[in-house]
Scaffold this motif. Sequence first.
Motif, mmCIF file in Angstrom:
data_model
loop_
_atom_site.group_PDB
_atom_site.id
_atom_site.type_symbol
_atom_site.label_atom_id
_atom_site.label_comp_id
_atom_site.label_asym_id
_atom_site.label_seq_id
_atom_site.Cartn_x
_atom_site.Cartn_y
_atom_site.Cartn_z
ATOM 1 N N VAL A 106 -24.628 51.560 -25.175
ATOM 2 C CA VAL A 106 -25.579 52.280 -26.018
ATOM 3 C C VAL A 106 -26.548 51.267 -26.609
ATOM 4 N N ARG B 218 -29.594 61.293 -26.717
ATOM 5 C CA ARG B 218 -28.143 61.203 -26.567
ATOM 6 C C ARG B 218 -27.528 62.498 -26.033
ATOM 7 N N ASP C 196 -27.320 61.686 -20.686
ATOM 8 C CA ASP C 196 -27.310 61.005 -21.977
ATOM 9 C C ASP C 196 -27.962 59.649 -21.717
ATOM 10 N N GLU D 101 -28.320 57.244 -23.584
ATOM 11 C CA GLU D 101 -27.565 56.195 -24.280
ATOM 12 C C GLU D 101 -28.501 55.210 -24.969
ATOM 13 N N GLU E 196 -30.315 54.932 -28.891
ATOM 14 C CA GLU E 196 -30.432 55.450 -30.237
ATOM 15 C C GLU E 196 -31.546 54.708 -30.973
#
Length: 788
Positions: A73, A112, A128, A130, A132
């Motif tokens: 992530v 996400r 997703d 991944e 943020e």
Amino acid sequence: MFRLVLSLLLLVLVTAGVRAQAPQQCITMQMDSLLRAKHPEMGTLADFERSLQRKMVELKKQMANGRTGLATVITIPVVVHVVHNGESVGSGRNISQAQVQAQLATLNEDYRRRAGTRGFNDNPIGADIEIEFCPAVVNPQGQAMAEPGIDRYNGNQANWNQNNIEGVLKPSTYWNPDKYYNIWVVDLNDAVAGGGQLLGYAQFPSQSNLAGIPTDSPASTDGVVIDYRSFGNAEKGNFPTMRATYNLGRTLTHETGHWLGLRHIWGDASCGDDFCADTPPQASASSGCPVGRVSCGSTNLVQNYMDYSNDACMNIFTLNQKDRIRAVMALSPRRLSLLSSNVCGTLVASRPVSNFRADNQQVLLGGQIKFNDLSDGFPTSWSWTFEGGTPATSTEQNPTVTYTQPGKFKVTLVTSNAIGQSDPVVRTEYIEVLNAGLCSDMTNFNGTPTILREVNGTGYVAGQNSHRSQAVSEFFANKLGYSNLAGASLKFGVAKAAKGATTESVVTVTVWNGRGFQNGPGAILTQKDVPLRVILDDVANNRPTNVTFDRNVPLSSLPFHIGITLPYASGDTVALVTTKNGESLSATSWRQNQKGDWLRYADSLGLNVAHNIAAVVGQKSFVQIAASAIFIDPGQTVTLNARGASIFTWSGAGLNTTLGPQVIAQPTQTTSYTVAGSGLDLCSTTAVVTINVRAGTVTASTPLAEQSLQVTPNPSDGQMMVLFNGPLRGALTLGVRTLNGVELIRQNHQKTADLFQQPLDLKTAPAGVYFVEVRLGEQVYRSRVVKQ
């Protein structure tokens, strides 16, 4: 990259690339083209695409081996520049902290694929990403921010247009894009000329640390711009300024996709390619939420964030789009550096850790390299050492260095702040300065020689055809920054003279700068007529046609195009040789359609080829010849001008002298003239020109041919003499026109003798190619001239 809601007035207009009665929400490619036109050193979008595809293949191999070099992530720090006009916090343009937080929450939900949110979908190709996004907690000076992730700025004006944003707002407010994802929230109500409302736009990532690909896109404009009425999420709070339809935060999701390297899902062309295999092709952008829409033989993925659907309709990125984004994060240096910026966590005072990047690691002798500081720990002073460079040392944060000796050189950086001094970062043999390539040829051709027939028509793709293409060209990125273009080599695969045509037909080889739409051909830099008879002989003997331009064409280290114009009046036919389709992935071949628009073969025809054209380039000068005419009558005079050296020696029959930069020739048969230059350090010391002499003689009753008009010297600095020789008498009009037909000069005279002479002054005209035009009775005579 814009998402645009057009006014009702614009909805009834049909413009190029816009469907009537369908709102155009994003003009991504147009904005990218404007940026590349302003900063041609960025290279082309095709350069980036090619590198990105390679990186995606590499990452997939690494993933198969359990090694990607990236965290599962990724966290990207964000700063939102809230641009207002003096309103109180939470009022109007000065949006509240809660509205910013709602927008960032939506961005994270979408990237996400979080369950229970609009960003979740159960489509098996849904991904997703991944990634943020965290609000920065420290500013560029290392100080804690009162509102995490928010920089409020009073711009002292209500509305902003693109020019003011790019030229004033961004450069004066941006935070280091190696450490922050910059988002500007502004009032774009008046940003679109003629009406309409702009939702936002973004800047594509760069790839400047790749070998042979120069410099970054500009740091001072890197980020995205969003209209304040489309920033936030109306479902997460009471935000009365948000507009309907685009009030769920998907404008930032869409523009962030561009910022991370995604293209529009329809590939910005009918059934175009967005370079993601799991996004079905579609004919155009979607509007509303037309679930089940079918075009290009498939059901369109209208829910994709990179379409133009309404905010409530969007809910998916695909697995291939994720692959593309992750490749950008590993490939693009400014995106990759965000992973170590450390501005989202708790501030810990420490001495700096030095780091830097160069905009290019390979340069020609005499070239410049810009160094960019990437150090952590908020340094306040910098100490650089440049082996082999000028200056040898610097205390600037981002210095520019010139290298004037060949070799491989070391670069050292030490940084410091109030806490202490960093350990030196030393990179040995980091910069390579090339000497061997100061005089060179460059070509994109590396494949199977092919003659392409016109698609859905007759004739040739790279020549005359039933679609009446006006010109074709080959794009040269000029990655090493050559300054001079002396000539070209073009391989023709077809050359035919029209039945009953004269022997004086010519093919015009043209050089354009690379500052047109998406680095297409822009302004003409020079042209050279090549007798068709020469090309016929070269094709018959399977050899290229070599062309020497009349002067050293200044390239200013920037991209350029070489190609041919394609007249249709005479009936002659020529076509250039290309590679086989698919053997070139750089999208370097272009052609001009009947309307005058330039398009890449890859975009308009779906062909990935390169023309068999080589450019003769150098950092030093070349000896070159310009002739006032290439076809003359027996015994007629022709002026030859040499350039590029300080001392010239000539050879050939019928010369008035053998020394000096200018000579007069009076050949009685077709003759080649050679000039040798010396006195300077040159890439080439000789040049040759052939003067073609017609059979027979000119009599008083024979109308003058066009070649009776001579302009000398040509090229010139603008001060020239017009010579018009022949038996005709009467009122004469002398004029000068641009290549576009705009008349610059018109003079009225009387021709009372065989020889008419008149000085002409073009010193105040810009450098370029012009036509000198003489009108006498019903006859019009023209000669092409070059103003240096």
